[in-house]
Design a protein around this motif. Structure first.
Motif, PDB file in Angstrom:
ATOM      1  N   VAL A  33       0.836  -1.201   0.000  1.00 25.73           N
ATOM      2  CA  VAL A  33       0.000   0.000   0.000  1.00 25.73           C
ATOM      3  C   VAL A  33       0.876   1.258   0.000  1.00 25.73           C
ATOM      4  CG1 VAL A  33      -1.705   1.297   1.324  1.00 25.73           C
ATOM      5  CG2 VAL A  33      -1.900  -1.198   1.111  1.00 25.73           C
ATOM      6  N   ARG A  34       1.905   1.254   0.826  1.00 24.04           N
ATOM      7  CA  ARG A  34       2.780   2.424   0.902  1.00 24.04           C
ATOM      8  C   ARG A  34       3.499   2.674  -0.421  1.00 24.04           C
ATOM      9  NH1 ARG A  34       5.075   0.395   6.757  1.00 24.04           N
ATOM     10  NH2 ARG A  34       3.324   1.183   8.033  1.00 24.04           N
ATOM     11  N   ILE A  35       3.953   1.581  -1.048  1.00 22.36           N
ATOM     12  CA  ILE A  35       4.642   1.752  -2.341  1.00 22.36           C
ATOM     13  C   ILE A  35       3.685   2.321  -3.377  1.00 22.36           C
ATOM     14  CG2 ILE A  35       5.717   0.491  -4.240  1.00 22.36           C
ATOM     15  CD1 ILE A  35       6.871  -1.416  -2.116  1.00 22.36           C
ATOM     16  N   VAL A  36       2.442   1.832  -3.377  1.00 24.92           N
ATOM     17  CA  VAL A  36       1.457   2.315  -4.346  1.00 24.92           C
ATOM     18  C   VAL A  36       1.168   3.788  -4.113  1.00 24.92           C
ATOM     19  CG1 VAL A  36      -0.960   2.134  -5.030  1.00 24.92           C
ATOM     20  CG2 VAL A  36       0.420   0.068  -4.769  1.00 24.92           C
ATOM     21  N   LEU A  37       1.103   4.227  -2.847  1.00 24.86           N
ATOM     22  CA  LEU A  37       0.868   5.641  -2.554  1.00 24.86           C
ATOM     23  C   LEU A  37       2.029   6.505  -3.050  1.00 24.86           C
ATOM     24  CD1 LEU A  37      -0.640   5.348   1.042  1.00 24.86           C
ATOM     25  CD2 LEU A  37      -1.828   6.055  -1.039  1.00 24.86           C
ATOM     26  N   VAL A  38       3.259   6.015  -2.863  1.00 28.71           N
ATOM     27  CA  VAL A  38       4.423   6.749  -3.332  1.00 28.71           C
ATOM     28  C   VAL A  38       4.403   6.863  -4.850  1.00 28.71           C
ATOM     29  CG1 VAL A  38       6.940   6.725  -3.497  1.00 28.71           C
ATOM     30  CG2 VAL A  38       5.820   6.179  -1.326  1.00 28.71           C
ATOM     31  N   LEU A  39       4.086   5.737  -5.540  1.00 28.93           N
ATOM     32  CA  LEU A  39       4.031   5.757  -7.004  1.00 28.93           C
ATOM     33  C   LEU A  39       2.936   6.686  -7.493  1.00 28.93           C
ATOM     34  CD1 LEU A  39       4.558   1.972  -7.827  1.00 28.93           C
ATOM     35  CD2 LEU A  39       6.194   3.833  -8.122  1.00 28.93           C
ATOM     36  N   ALA A  40       1.824   6.738  -6.770  1.00 33.28           N
ATOM     37  CA  ALA A  40       0.733   7.626  -7.175  1.00 33.28           C
ATOM     38  C   ALA A  40       1.182   9.075  -7.089  1.00 33.28           C
ATOM     39  CB  ALA A  40      -0.486   7.388  -6.291  1.00 33.28           C
ATOM     40  N   ALA A  41       1.884   9.394  -6.032  1.00 28.37           N
ATOM     41  CA  ALA A  41       2.365  10.765  -5.891  1.00 28.37           C
ATOM     42  C   ALA A  41       3.355  11.116  -6.993  1.00 28.37           C
ATOM     43  CB  ALA A  41       3.015  10.934  -4.510  1.00 28.37           C
ATOM     44  N   ILE A  42       4.274  10.183  -7.285  1.00 25.20           N
ATOM     45  CA  ILE A  42       5.296  10.445  -8.313  1.00 25.20           C
ATOM     46  C   ILE A  42       4.641  10.658  -9.679  1.00 25.20           C
ATOM     47  CG2 ILE A  42       7.220   9.419  -9.557  1.00 25.20           C
ATOM     48  CD1 ILE A  42       8.024   8.074  -6.908  1.00 25.20           C
ATOM     49  N   PHE A  43       3.718   9.742 -10.054  1.00 23.01           N
ATOM     50  CA  PHE A  43       3.108   9.844 -11.378  1.00 23.01           C
ATOM     51  C   PHE A  43       2.211  11.078 -11.460  1.00 23.01           C
ATOM     52  CE2 PHE A  43       4.274   5.339 -11.782  1.00 23.01           C
ATOM     53  CZ  PHE A  43       4.818   5.360 -13.065  1.00 23.01           C
ATOM     54  N   TYR A  44       1.576  11.441 -10.353  1.00 23.41           N
ATOM     55  CA  TYR A  44       0.732  12.611 -10.380  1.00 23.41           C
ATOM     56  C   TYR A  44       1.572  13.875 -10.622  1.00 23.41           C
ATOM     57  CZ  TYR A  44      -4.029  14.142  -9.561  1.00 23.41           C
ATOM     58  OH  TYR A  44      -5.300  14.604  -9.734  1.00 23.41           O
ATOM     59  N   ILE A  45       2.804  13.926 -10.009  1.00 24.77           N
ATOM     60  CA  ILE A  45       3.707  15.057 -10.227  1.00 24.77           C
ATOM     61  C   ILE A  45       4.174  15.084 -11.682  1.00 24.77           C
ATOM     62  CG2 ILE A  45       5.989  15.978  -9.621  1.00 24.77           C
ATOM     63  CD1 ILE A  45       5.505  14.886  -6.781  1.00 24.77           C
ATOM     64  N   LEU A  46       4.524  13.902 -12.257  1.00 19.08           N
ATOM     65  CA  LEU A  46       4.989  13.843 -13.643  1.00 19.08           C
ATOM     66  C   LEU A  46       3.894  14.306 -14.595  1.00 19.08           C
ATOM     67  CD1 LEU A  46       6.974  10.476 -13.649  1.00 19.08           C
ATOM     68  CD2 LEU A  46       7.901  12.797 -13.648  1.00 19.08           C
ATOM     69  N   PHE A  47       2.664  13.865 -14.332  1.00 19.75           N
ATOM     70  CA  PHE A  47       1.575  14.278 -15.212  1.00 19.75           C
ATOM     71  C   PHE A  47       1.302  15.780 -15.087  1.00 19.75           C
ATOM     72  CE2 PHE A  47      -0.135   9.751 -15.028  1.00 19.75           C
ATOM     73  CZ  PHE A  47       0.455   9.437 -16.251  1.00 19.75           C
ATOM     74  N   GLY A  48       1.724  16.392 -13.950  1.00 19.69           N
ATOM     75  CA  GLY A  48       1.561  17.843 -13.807  1.00 19.69           C
ATOM     76  C   GLY A  48       2.409  18.595 -14.804  1.00 19.69           C
ATOM     77  N   PHE A  49       3.607  18.089 -15.082  1.00 14.34           N
ATOM     78  CA  PHE A  49       4.458  18.729 -16.085  1.00 14.34           C
ATOM     79  C   PHE A  49       3.858  18.607 -17.485  1.00 14.34           C
ATOM     80  CE2 PHE A  49       7.471  17.777 -12.639  1.00 14.34           C
ATOM     81  CZ  PHE A  49       7.972  19.066 -12.398  1.00 14.34           C
ATOM     82  N   LEU A  50       3.130  17.530 -17.711  1.00 17.12           N
ATOM     83  CA  LEU A  50       2.450  17.390 -19.006  1.00 17.12           C
ATOM     84  C   LEU A  50       1.344  18.417 -19.154  1.00 17.12           C
ATOM     85  CD1 LEU A  50       2.216  13.501 -19.296  1.00 17.12           C
ATOM     86  CD2 LEU A  50       3.825  15.030 -20.422  1.00 17.12           C
ATOM     87  N   ASP A  51       0.729  18.812 -18.013  1.00 17.85           N
ATOM     88  CA  ASP A  51      -0.326  19.820 -18.083  1.00 17.85           C
ATOM     89  C   ASP A  51       0.228  21.146 -18.607  1.00 17.85           C
ATOM     90  OD1 ASP A  51      -2.075  18.009 -17.106  1.00 17.85           O
ATOM     91  OD2 ASP A  51      -1.960  18.680 -15.010  1.00 17.85           O
ATOM     92  N   VAL A  52       1.492  21.445 -18.275  1.00 14.26           N
ATOM     93  CA  VAL A  52       2.106  22.709 -18.701  1.00 14.26           C
ATOM     94  C   VAL A  52       2.110  22.799 -20.219  1.00 14.26           C
ATOM     95  CG1 VAL A  52       4.227  24.098 -18.649  1.00 14.26           C
ATOM     96  CG2 VAL A  52       3.488  22.841 -16.620  1.00 14.26           C
ATOM     97  N   GLN A  53       2.441  21.719 -20.873  1.00 11.09           N
ATOM     98  CA  GLN A  53       2.487  21.702 -22.333  1.00 11.09           C
ATOM     99  C   GLN A  53       1.084  21.629 -22.945  1.00 11.09           C
ATOM    100  OE1 GLN A  53       4.982  18.436 -23.435  1.00 11.09           O
ATOM    101  NE2 GLN A  53       6.803  19.227 -22.364  1.00 11.09           N
ATOM    102  N   GLN A  54       0.132  20.977 -22.248  1.00  8.17           N
ATOM    103  CA  GLN A  54      -1.212  20.750 -22.796  1.00  8.17           C
ATOM    104  C   GLN A  54      -2.035  22.044 -22.778  1.00  8.17           C
ATOM    105  OE1 GLN A  54      -1.995  17.769 -23.987  1.00  8.17           O
ATOM    106  NE2 GLN A  54      -3.993  18.431 -24.749  1.00  8.17           N
ATOM    107  N   VAL A  55      -2.108  22.697 -21.600  1.00  2.00           N
ATOM    108  CA  VAL A  55      -2.903  23.939 -21.469  1.00  2.00           C
ATOM    109  C   VAL A  55      -2.102  24.953 -20.647  1.00  2.00           C
ATOM    110  CG1 VAL A  55      -5.215  23.033 -21.797  1.00  2.00           C
ATOM    111  CG2 VAL A  55      -4.110  22.700 -19.616  1.00  2.00           C
ATOM    112  N   PRO A  56      -1.149  25.639 -21.247  1.00  2.29           N
ATOM    113  CA  PRO A  56      -0.309  26.577 -20.485  1.00  2.29           C
ATOM    114  C   PRO A  56      -1.102  27.728 -19.910  1.00  2.29           C
ATOM    115  CG  PRO A  56       0.114  26.736 -22.850  1.00  2.29           C
ATOM    116  CD  PRO A  56      -0.750  25.569 -22.675  1.00  2.29           C
ATOM    117  N   GLU A  57      -2.259  28.053 -20.521  1.00  2.00           N
ATOM    118  CA  GLU A  57      -3.018  29.190 -20.010  1.00  2.00           C
ATOM    119  C   GLU A  57      -3.681  28.889 -18.667  1.00  2.00           C
ATOM    120  OE1 GLU A  57      -5.594  26.891 -22.915  1.00  2.00           O
ATOM    121  OE2 GLU A  57      -3.502  27.554 -22.665  1.00  2.00           O
TER     122      GLU A  57
END
Length: 925
Positions: A33-57
């Motif tokens: 469970v702890r590993i899955v929570l850590v992975l969720a946080a990591i992937f959520y942060i990575l997908f945040g950088f994708l948001d910058v390119q998708q909708v910068p406004e």
């Protein structure tokens, strides 16, 4: 396992397992469970950088959603997982993580411009998958999350974003599908996990119980061992003392035991021998008693016919044809009696070793043909198909004992005819082994009769054996025939076997080694004229076996043969290019009768071949139709090669010489008994010869006779009509005379009608048994005319007829013979005008009232039964050469099949008019 199917939690007697399961699940998978929570946080942060390119406004808004909304929740839950109370709030916290992540995706999906915002649809799908596969989240919580996200997305898309409905439906289709698949997989995973846990707990519990039981058992064993050691020590001394005493007792009783054992074995042996001897004696007594009673019946039955018909043949009032008929019956009965006597003598000779086989040259074909002629009347009476199938390689002449071979074949064929009421009987002959001087033949008699079970077949060749007691009663026979057959076949050097199935038929097969007759050179059995050697024959036959035999037979004559199985196929072949010189057609084809096919062939036109109709004698092919439709000859079945060959030769103008026997006048006999003149007597008798003998004796004495075939029919007749006397046979099928009399006397309360026993039994006590059953008197068979008339006179006791009736006055029977072809009818029954007149009168009496019944069937719509009755009239009218009535019946039978009431009633009018013509014609005969 008590598991709630909805919440997937342990309940009932297994409720205590829930806490243990949660603790074990937490301890085992907390790091997952702890590993899955850590992975969720990591992937959520990575997908945040994708948001910058998708909708910068919308960068500020999306970063706030991800890092200020979702990420703190994940980190908070991850930190809380290291506390002790985390195990109790694990599922709600994991739901919080999923709902936070899914809610954030839904917010971004709603805020992002179109169509870029639709790219977050994939993210929401990942949340669904993540929710169901999230480390250790349970089925119920995952399902609640999934459906909540579906509802949340739908509401947001409809009310917060301007999302087209088609897009919402499309997205919901994938959401719901993912949700259902996730629910199913999550359900099965959690169910199997809990099931495995329950089983492991049960196994552990059982192991614990087993360990406890083992410890307790070991403790008890130790205690018991100590007790046994003490007891054993005390017993050892006692045993030694007893051994000493036992040795002394053995010495004292040893000799006595030996004597007792020897005596016991001797008594057992003697008792077994006595039991076997008693069984043999009882069986022998039963067999002898049954055989004696049966033999008495079998001998007296033909004797009854011989004596009775002899008395009738001496009557000076009978005609020449009647006298000839009576003497024919005497001859048949005498031969039957001679056969019984010969069976007894043959068995005696075989048992004494005095039966010798001759070595005589004979024609095997003639022998087989003569056998078929012996049973012609019986086969036709039952409507059987009798087929002779002889192998093409059969030697023409053999050396052996033809009389004994014929005896075996006649006996087997007689049994086949006796026990077969429908279908076919096949006499087959094949060559099994052959050399230059010798041949081993296989003979087979197969039928489609009542058949036998395996137990009965095993003892069938034992002396006096029949299937059961009712077989003797119904079919007759001494039970010696098959025993003699087996002995004769064994003396010939062969063997006989039976193959049978109950209800399907039997097949008797035997082999016979014989020598070939080489003293006479081989000759062609069928000498064909030159102009017939290229004859082409078309065979229309529905019976597969007979068609195969016919084809082989015609090929042996030297003809070209083409076969078909029904009338339509034959008509198609005749209409084709191939030319046929001769048509062999069976009267009873599957789709039409032979006369109908000949009619259609004549209408069809073209080259018409000669036609030979194959018909059983009993079917009575109408000679009018025969000549009318171009039928050249009628050959009666069973078919014999010589008969068929002669018929073909006659058809094509080759003369065949036939002989007829003459008959001389006999002595005469007179005598009437006025006391019984005009009385009506019910004759209860199942044997046809006995019926005829008794009927003729009574008729000549002025008695009117009605016949019942068995006791049941007699009871029904007596209920319907009063009789002056009843002549009751004792041995009958279904209900014998004894039981029938008891029912008439005790149940029906008919005490005044005289019942007189007629039986072939002459054993001591038979008369007393008949009187005890309620009969008035007893007449043994063979019937003595004087005694029978004396007994009837004593019980009827009147000099005038009790009932009127007699013949119809001549004034009531108009003249005329146009409805009957008298010459044809008289020729058909052998030339006796008186017998023909008697038959026609019986026909008129039988069907006078039946026509009204048929008309009633037409009115009520029972066309099937009406057609059945009309068919019977058609066949009978054909037999008496009532051609007009035959044509009307045939036409009405066809109309009845249509079910048109008006047409049927018109046909009934024509039938009744034709019947009146036949009835009127009787007066002129």
């Amino acid at each position: 396992m008590n598991l709630n199917p909805i919440t997937l939690t342990f309940s009932g007697s297994d409720a205590e397992l829930e806490e243990a399961y949660l603790q074990r699940d937490h301890d085992k998978y907390i790091w997952q469970v702890r590993i899955v929570l850590v992975l969720a946080a990591i992937f959520y942060i990575l997908f945040g950088f994708l948001d910058v390119q998708q909708v910068p406004e919308l960068l500020a808004t999306f970063l706030m959603i991800r890092f200020a909304f979702f990420l703190p929740v994940v980190i908070l839950v991850l930190c809380f997982s290291f506390t002790r109370v985390f195990v109790r709030v694990l599922q709600p916290l994991l739901v919080l993580v999923i709902m936070t992540g899914g809610g954030g995706i839904i917010m971004m999906l709603s805020l992002a411009p179109r169509p870029a915002g639709y790219a977050y649809f994939a993210g929401l799908l990942l949340v669904f998958i993540f929710g169901y596969s999230f480390g250790r989240i349970k089925f119920l919580w995952a399902s609640l999350c999934g459906w909540s996200l579906v509802g949340l997305y739908t509401a947001s898309a409809l009310y917060l974003a301007e999302t087209p409905v088609s897009v919402i439906i499309n997205h919901n289709f994938f959401f719901i599908t993912a949700n259902l698949v996730g629910m199913a997989s999550c359900y099965m995973f959690e169910y199997n996990n809990r099931k495995s846990f329950s089983i492991s707990c049960q196994l552990e519990n059982e192991r614990w119980k087993a360990r406890q039981a083992n410890l307790e058992l070991e403790h008890r064993v130790q205690e018991r061992t100590a007790q046994l050691a003490t007891i054993n020590k005390n017993l050892r001394a006692e045993i030694e003392e007893r051994k000493k005493v036992a040795r002394e007792l053995r010495e004292i009783h040893g000799e006595l035991e030996l004597r007792v054992d020897a005596r016991t074995r001797e008594l057992v042996r003697i008792n077994d021998e006595l039991s076997k001897a008693k069984e043999v004696a009882d069986q022998s007594a039963r067999v002898k008693t049954e055989f004696l009673a049966n033999m008495s019946h079998e001998i007296r039955t033909p004797m009854n016919a011989i004596i009775g018909m002899s008395d009738l043949a001496l009557n000076e009032e009978i005609t020449r044809d009647q006298r000839r008929e009576y003497l024919d019956i005497i001859r048949i009965s005498a031969r039957s009696l001679l056969g019984i006597i010969n069976d007894i003598l043959d068995l005696s000779k075989i048992e004494a070793g005095k039966l010798d086989l001759e070595e005589t040259a004979f024609d095997i074909g003639s022998l087989v043909e003569s056998i078929s002629g012996m049973f012609l009347d019986q086969i036709n009476e039952k409507g059987l198909e009798f087929i002779i199938d002889i192998d093409e390689g059969m030697p023409e002449r053999l050396v052996g004992d033809p009389l004994r071979l014929q005896q075996v074949l006649v006996n087997l064929t007689s049994n086949a005819v006796k026990f077969t009421d429908g279908g076919e009987i096949t006499l087959r002959m094949e060559v099994m082994e052959e050399s230059e001087t010798h041949v081993t033949l296989m003979f087979q008699v197969a039928d489609t009769g009542i058949g036998l079970d395996s137990e009965t077949s095993a003892g069938l060749f034992d002396a006096f054996a029949q299937a059961d007691g009712s077989t003797t009663r119904k079919y007759g026979g001494t039970g010696l025939g098959l025993t003699i057959c087996k002995r004769i076949v064994q003396m010939m050097g062969g063997d006989i076997t039976v193959s049978s199935t109950l209800g399907e038929g039997s097949s008797f097969t035997f082999t016979a080694p014989m020598a070939k007759d080489t003293t006479i050179p081989l000759r062609c059995p069928y000498d064909l004229p030159t102009h017939l050697k290229e004859l082409q024959v078309l065979v229309a036959e529905g019976n597969v076996t007979l068609k195969r035999v016919l084809e082989r037979m015609l090929i042996s004559f030297g003809f070209g043969v083409t076969c078909c199985k029904n009338g339509m196929d034959a008509l198609s072949l005749l209409a084709g290019k191939h030319s046929f010189d001769l048509l062999l057609v069976d009267m009873n084809l599957p789709d039409m009768d032979g006369v109908e096919m000949a009619r259609k062939m004549s209408v069809q036109g073209g080259h018409a071949p000669h036609v030979i109709l194959l018909d059983a004698f009993s079917s009575g092919v109408n000679l009018y139709d025969k000549g009318r439709f171009g039928i050249d000859r009628v050959v009666t079945k069973p078919l014999r090669p010589s008969t068929l060959f002669d018929a073909i030769m006659e058809t094509f103008g080759e003369a065949v010489v036939s002989r007829d026997a003459s008959f001389s006048d006999a002595s005469k006999f007179t005598g009437h008994f006025g006391a019984v003149d005009g009385a009506t007597v019910l004759l209860v008798e199942d044997n046809r010869i006995n019926q005829m003998v008794a009927t003729e004796i009574l008729t000549f004495s002025g008695v009117r006779v009605e016949i019942a075939e068995n006791g049941l029919e007699a009871i029904e007749r007596i209920k319907e009509k009063d009789y002056d006397a009843v002549l009751m046979d004792m041995q009958m099928p279904q209900l014998d005379g004894m039981e029938a009399t008891r029912i008439i006397r005790n149940e029906l309360k008919y005490t005044r009608v005289p019942i007189i026993a007629m039986t072939a039994h002459a054993m001591e006590g038979d008369r007393e048994a008949c009187l005890d059953a309620g009969m008035d008197d007893y007449i043994p068979k063979p019937i003595d005319r004087e005694r029978l008339m004396g007994v009837l006179s004593r019980y009827i006791g009147r000099g005038e007829p009790k009932r009127g009736g007699g013949d119809m006055p001549s004034s009531m029977m108009p003249q005329g013979q146009q409805a009957l072809d008298v010459s044809e009818g008289v020729a058909r029954i052998g030339g006796s005008h008186d017998i023909y007149r008697s038959i026609v009168m019986k026909f008129v009496d039988l069907y006078a009232d039946r026509l009204g019944d048929i008309r009633g069937m037409v009115h009520t719509g029972d066309f099937t039964q009406a057609a059945y009755e009309v068919h019977a009239i058609k066949g009978a009218s054909s037999n008496i050469s009532a051609n007009g009535l035959f044509a009307s019946a045939r036409e009405l039978e066809s109309i009845l099949k249509t079910g048109l009431e008006a047409e049927c009633l018109k046909g009934m009018d024509d039938l009744e008019e034709a019947f009146v013509g036949v009835r009127n014609a009787v007066s002129g005969l």
